[in-house]
Design a protein around this motif. Structure first.
Motif, short mmCIF file in Angstrom:
data_model
loop_
_atom_site.label_atom_id
_atom_site.label_comp_id
_atom_site.label_asym_id
_atom_site.label_seq_id
_atom_site.Cartn_x
_atom_site.Cartn_y
_atom_site.Cartn_z
N ASP A 224 1.85 -4.90 2.86
CA ASP A 224 3.10 -5.44 2.32
C ASP A 224 3.60 -4.48 1.24
N TYR A 225 4.23 -3.37 1.68
CA TYR A 225 4.54 -2.28 0.75
C TYR A 225 5.70 -2.62 -0.19
N HIS A 226 6.62 -3.49 0.22
CA HIS A 226 7.70 -3.90 -0.69
C HIS A 226 7.13 -4.69 -1.87
N LYS A 227 6.22 -5.61 -1.60
CA LYS A 227 5.58 -6.37 -2.67
C LYS A 227 4.73 -5.45 -3.54
N ALA A 228 4.01 -4.53 -2.90
CA ALA A 228 3.16 -3.59 -3.64
C ALA A 228 4.01 -2.74 -4.59
N GLU A 229 5.19 -2.31 -4.12
CA GLU A 229 6.07 -1.48 -4.96
C GLU A 229 6.42 -2.20 -6.26
N GLY A 230 6.87 -3.46 -6.15
CA GLY A 230 7.27 -4.20 -7.35
C GLY A 230 6.12 -4.39 -8.32
N LEU A 231 4.94 -4.74 -7.79
CA LEU A 231 3.78 -4.97 -8.65
C LEU A 231 3.29 -3.67 -9.29
N SER A 253 -0.27 7.92 -7.90
CA SER A 253 -0.73 8.33 -6.56
C SER A 253 -0.50 7.22 -5.54
N TYR A 254 -0.73 5.97 -5.94
CA TYR A 254 -0.47 4.85 -5.03
C TYR A 254 1.03 4.70 -4.74
N LEU A 255 1.85 4.91 -5.75
CA LEU A 255 3.30 4.81 -5.53
C LEU A 255 3.78 5.90 -4.58
N GLY A 256 3.17 7.08 -4.65
CA GLY A 256 3.50 8.13 -3.69
C GLY A 256 3.27 7.68 -2.27
N MET A 257 2.10 7.07 -2.01
CA MET A 257 1.79 6.57 -0.67
C MET A 257 2.70 5.39 -0.31
N THR A 258 2.96 4.50 -1.28
CA THR A 258 3.77 3.30 -1.01
C THR A 258 5.18 3.69 -0.58
N TYR A 259 5.81 4.60 -1.32
CA TYR A 259 7.17 5.00 -0.97
C TYR A 259 7.20 5.77 0.36
N PHE A 260 6.12 6.47 0.68
CA PHE A 260 6.09 7.11 2.01
C PHE A 260 6.14 6.05 3.10
N TYR A 261 5.31 5.02 2.96
CA TYR A 261 5.30 3.97 3.99
C TYR A 261 6.62 3.19 4.01
N ILE A 270 8.26 12.57 -5.62
CA ILE A 270 8.31 12.62 -7.09
C ILE A 270 6.99 12.11 -7.69
N PHE A 271 6.55 10.94 -7.22
CA PHE A 271 5.32 10.36 -7.78
C PHE A 271 4.09 11.19 -7.39
N ALA A 272 4.06 11.67 -6.14
CA ALA A 272 2.91 12.45 -5.69
C ALA A 272 2.81 13.77 -6.45
N GLN A 273 3.96 14.42 -6.70
CA GLN A 273 3.94 15.70 -7.42
C GLN A 273 3.50 15.52 -8.87
N LYS A 288 -5.69 13.07 -7.00
CA LYS A 288 -5.11 14.29 -6.43
C LYS A 288 -5.31 14.31 -4.91
N LYS A 289 -6.42 13.82 -4.43
CA LYS A 289 -6.63 13.72 -2.98
C LYS A 289 -5.57 12.82 -2.37
N ARG A 290 -5.35 11.64 -2.97
CA ARG A 290 -4.36 10.69 -2.43
C ARG A 290 -2.96 11.30 -2.49
N ALA A 291 -2.65 12.01 -3.58
CA ALA A 291 -1.33 12.62 -3.71
C ALA A 291 -1.12 13.71 -2.67
N ASN A 292 -2.14 14.55 -2.42
CA ASN A 292 -2.01 15.61 -1.42
C ASN A 292 -1.88 15.04 -0.01
N GLU A 293 -2.55 13.91 0.25
CA GLU A 293 -2.37 13.26 1.55
C GLU A 293 -0.93 12.78 1.71
N ALA A 294 -0.36 12.19 0.64
CA ALA A 294 1.03 11.74 0.69
C ALA A 294 1.98 12.93 0.91
N LEU A 295 1.75 14.02 0.16
CA LEU A 295 2.61 15.20 0.30
C LEU A 295 2.50 15.81 1.69
#
Length: 576
Positions: A224-231, A253-261, A270-273, A288-295
């Protein structure tokens, strides 16, 4: 002189009040606490020893918030030099555990925690014990020992009974986190909500923010990425007030993945960088691992495949470092447990030896003086031999334990597992009790090694093992038979129970989330089940029938359960 004495006492009270204000601000407004600390530091020469000790403890808390763990350790060492009270001394040791965790020195964290637990055993104040348990929960969380987190958090809450709201908040939070990490997501959501409400009402906003972030993680895991974004955004705003850098980086790093989804690649980048620009340090590897996966995913969507490949290479390298770190954690945890057991055994042995020596001493005093030297020599030789025998026995037990375990997964190897199972089988047949065997084979495991490498294959085997271990009964014998083939020997479990267990295991394995391995693939298992009958004289016929059933399961499309009676017909259930 009397007037001067009153003036000094009044000034000391003012200093204590200032320190109280700083400590309260640490829980509500970190920046204000830091500003006041800087002001108070200029007056340090006029402080008493107790006030100086307390001041440097507050400095260490500031450094912990800012992830400056080396500086936090120096501040705590300085606080110790001013002979703090017993209560403050306990707090200093607890913060030292936090610093060791931040520096990834898990062995030192266990050593400090054990020393502090030994100190407080004689205390009647439960709040000190509960605070120590909360630090222990932090260690278990770092080591991913989530079952232990559940047990200790419940113990801490039972001891507290709501008497100390701050400690109760932390215990509630750790209990919710344990449910989250064990994938008990509905329970975790409810526990985080309760923790947020309780801690906000009792004036602990930082823990309330942590609870909001926990709810965001639950929503993320549920997709539920919309809910995750707000929280996540709400908790990020809260953490920024406290300047809690470690949590801020993790949320970015989580917001980077959330906005990707969510398909918003610009925000995701922006968040991943932000995270990718962090220095390479032990505390930053996971984010950094999570951010590089998002990028990498973003670049792939944009058709920038060279960039996607480069980011994925970095993410894979960080994954390998994290796997090595996990092995270090597990070794530290196992060594701490082993050392604890050994120290208890050695203490008991020394007490017994002491009693024996005291009795011998009384006897020697009554004997003639001419026999004292000989008797003393005899006792010394006996004690030396006893110590040599104990040392040899301990070394033998250690080698035996290593010889019984599979080096990768930590479960029984084939020889040890079958020997134990054979003994259980004989007892079951003698008592006319049921006995079942479950053989399992990870489907198309060779493809995982070929496509993603042996490191990913090893991750899949260990993840599969941990998932299965969570389902086992205490008397089940989990064994790696070789390669990707495993067996579970199940005393006192009949045909229907074994089939239900196998089907539950199959479903649980198929739900394994492989995203954290660095690759996206599925893990399924084929199962063959057999149950003992009166004609079986050993395990061999059961294993053979289970093997035939396993062959039938793979022949019928894999990812299914087949019993020995149906191995030539159709499987119980197929989930292709």
């Amino acid at each position: 002189m009397l007037l001067l004495g009153y003036t000094v006492l009044a000034y000391a009270d003012e200093i204590d009040e200032e320190l109280d204000i700083i400590e309260s601000f640490m829980l509500t407004d970190t920046q204000s606490a830091i500003d006041k600390l800087n002001d108070v530091l200029t007056l340090e020469p006029e402080f008493s020893g107790a006030q100086k000790s307390r001041l440097h403890v507050l400095m260490s808390i500031k450094h912990i918030y800012l992830a400056e763990y080396t500086e936090a350790g120096k501040a705590l060492d300085l606080a110790l030099s001013f002979n703090p009270s017993d209560e403050l001394l306990t707090r200093i040791y607890l913060y030292k555990v936090t610093v060791s965790i931040g520096l990834k020195d898990y062995k030192q964290a266990f050593t400090q925690l054990e020393a502090n637990l030994a100190r407080i055993n004689s205390y009647q104040d439960n709040s000190i014990k509960i605070a120590t348990y909360n630090r222990l929960l932090n260690v278990y969380m770092e080591l991913e020992a989530y079952d232990e987190m559940l047990r200790i958090s419940k113990l801490a809450m039972e001891l507290n009974q709501g008497e100390n709201p701050k400690n109760y908040c932390y215990s509630m939070l750790y209990n919710a986190v344990a449910h989250l990490r064990l994938k008990r997501l509905p329970d975790a959501e409810s526990l985080f909500v309760n923790t947020e409400q309780y801690c906000a009402e009792h004036g602990f906003p930082l823990i309330a923010v942590m609870s909001v972030r926990g709810r965001g993680n639950v929503a993320f895991e549920q997709g539920d990425y919309h809910k995750a974004e707000g929280l996540f955004l709400a908790s990020l705003e809260g953490y920024q007030k406290f300047k809690f850098e470690v949590e801020i980086n993790d949320l970015n790093s989580y917001l980077g993945m959330t906005y990707f989804y969510l398909g918003d690649f610009e925000k995701a980048e922006i968040f991943a960088q932000k995270v990718n620009q962090l220095p390479v340090a032990p505390n930053n590897m996971l984010v950094k691992k999570r951010a590089n996966e998002a990028l990498s995913l973003i670049a792939g969507k944009r058709g920038q495949f060279d960039k996607a490949y480069q980011y994925q290479v970095v993410a894979n390298a960080l994954s390998l470092q994290l796997l090595n770190e996990q092995k270090i954690k597990e070794n530290a945890y196992q060594m701490a447990r082993f050392d604890s057991v050994e120290k208890n055994r050695e203490n008991n042995s020394l007490m017994q030896d002491h009693e024996l020596l005291m009795k011998q001493k009384d006897l020697f005093m009554k004997e003639k003086s001419s026999s004292i030297m000989f008797s003393t020599l005899l006792v010394g030789v006996s004690v030396g031999l006893l110590l040599l025998l104990i040392s040899a026995w301990l070394q033998r037990n250690q080698y035996m334990k290593q010889a019984q375990r599979d080096g990768l997964t930590g479960i029984f190897n084939r020889r040890a597992g079958q020997e134990l199972a054979e003994n259980e089988f004989v007892e079951a047949q003698s008592a006319a009790e049921p006995f079942s065997v479950l053989l399992m084979d990870l489907d198309l495991f060779k493809n995982i090694n070929d496509q993603f490498g042996h490191a990913t294959g090893d991750w899949a085997l260990k993840k599969f093992t941990s998932v299965v271990e969570a389902l086992l009964r205490p008397n089940d014998i989990f064994t790696r038979m070789g390669g990707e083939e495993f067996a579970i020997f199940m005393p006192k479990l009949g045909h229907h129970g074994a089939m239900e267990f196998a089907e539950r295991l199959r479903i649980t394995v198929s739900e394994i989330n492989t995203r954290y391995s660095g690759h996206d693939f599925s893990v399924t298992v084929s199962c063959g089940v057999s149950t003992a009958n009166e004609d079986d004289l050993s395990l061999d016929p059961l294993i053979k029938r289970a093997d035939l059933a396993l062959y039938s399961a793979k022949h019928n499309g894999r990812n299914c359960v087949v019993c020995d009676a149906d191995s030539l017909v159709i499987p119980l259930r197929v989930n292709k």
